[in-house]
Design an enzyme around this catalytic site. Structure first.
Site, PDB file in Angstrom:
ATOM      1  CB  SER A 138      -0.941   0.015   1.215  1.00 14.16           C
ATOM      2  OG  SER A 138      -0.210   0.008   2.413  1.00 14.16           O
ATOM      3  CG  HIS A 191      -0.924   4.293   4.477  1.00 16.33           C
ATOM      4  ND1 HIS A 191      -2.110   4.046   5.140  1.00 16.33           N
ATOM      5  CD2 HIS A 191      -0.485   3.082   4.039  1.00 16.33           C
ATOM      6  CE1 HIS A 191      -2.380   2.750   5.098  1.00 16.33           C
ATOM      7  NE2 HIS A 191      -1.403   2.153   4.424  1.00 16.33           N
TER       8      HIS A 191
END
Length: 280
Positions: A138, A191
């Site tokens: 991710s 992230h």
């Protein structure tokens, strides 16, 4: 009929099969490595694979630099890996179509794992004084979403949220914050590090990392890569050129830019919601 309902009714296994068979080479290779790492976790001890490849600040040393390349490739399980593949594949395919196979492989096996990884280790170790391990691709998903958000911002600077106009480039950040609240164990810092590198790439601050076209042409001609490798995207065969889609080239009504609004970013990134997780 709602657009989402119409899209669902128009879904065809033949179209999906055709889409998969058209995937370019680097996308196939990277997704294949992620899949193989998950399969290896079935036959071997998955905990051993995670311990070997995860990015943990206290484990970084001269003998463990491989972690900067392996942590995006390993996952917690089948559900984690599946969400990763679903979210990453269309974004990676578009990136390869715009930049070519050699550049995609060189970036995603090098700087696009190394730079966000180094940033994460520095902040986690010396700012937060913590030692939390991360894994999952991710970090690549949000890197690519940030690239798309900057390109979308040039053509559509704002999207409406009630009475407010929100800059389109902030869409990945909104999604990251939403996931950090809704998904337990997701890595907010991981992230954000991926998104930061994506913004720098899209704003051309990291373009120096891409090899010059003349060098790529020499390698391709010398090795005859276009003739030998199926699904290879050469430097002269790229869909949109080295620096992506310019706003003036967009055709009204076309599907060239998948992230036309902030909601589009959320739609693509939502499948990556649980891909970056903390490991206790």
């Amino acid at each position: 009929m709602a657009p989402s309902t119409a899209a669902f009714l128009n879904f065809s296994p033949h179209r999906m099969r055709s889409y998969v068979f058209r995937l370019p080479l680097a996308t196939r290779l990277l997704v294949g490595v992620i899949t193989c790492a998950w399969i290896a976790g079935i036959f071997l001890t998955s905990e051993r694979i995670r311990e070997w490849g995860q990015l943990k600040p206290s484990r970084i040393g001269l003998s463990s630099m491989h972690r900067f390349n392996t942590y995006p490739l390993i996952h917690l399980g089948v559900f984690h890996a599946l969400l990763n593949v679903l979210a990453l594949t269309p974004l990676l395919e578009r990136f390869e179509g715009e930049n070519g196979t050699l550049i995609t492989l060189s970036l995603f096996t090098g700087p696009f794992g190394l730079l966000p990884g180094i940033l994460y280790v520095l902040v986690e170790r010396f700012v937060l004084r913590s030692d939390t391990a991360i894994m999952g691709a991710s970090i690549w998903v949000f890197l690519l979403l940030s690239c798309e958000a900057i390109k979308t911002y040039k053509a559509n600077p704002h999207f409406a949220l009630g009475p407010y106009k929100i800059p389109t480039w902030t869409s990945p950040l909104i999604l990251i914050l939403t996931i950090s609240f809704l998904v337990p164990g997701s890595s907010l810092l991981g992230h954000l590090c991926g998104a930061a590198i994506g913004y720098l790439w899209a704003l051309s601050y990291l373009r120096i990392l891409a090899p010059p076209d003349r060098v790529l042409r020499f390698i391709e001609a010398k090795l005859n890569l276009l003739g030998r490798l199926p699904h290879y995207v050469s430097v002269d065969q790229k869909t949109y050129g080295r620096y992506g889609v310019l706003p003036s080239t967009a055709v009204h009504g076309s599907a060239g830019v998948p992230l036309g609004t902030g909601a589009g970013v959320a739609g693509n990134g939502g499948e990556a919601g649980t891909e970056m997780r903390r490991v206790d």
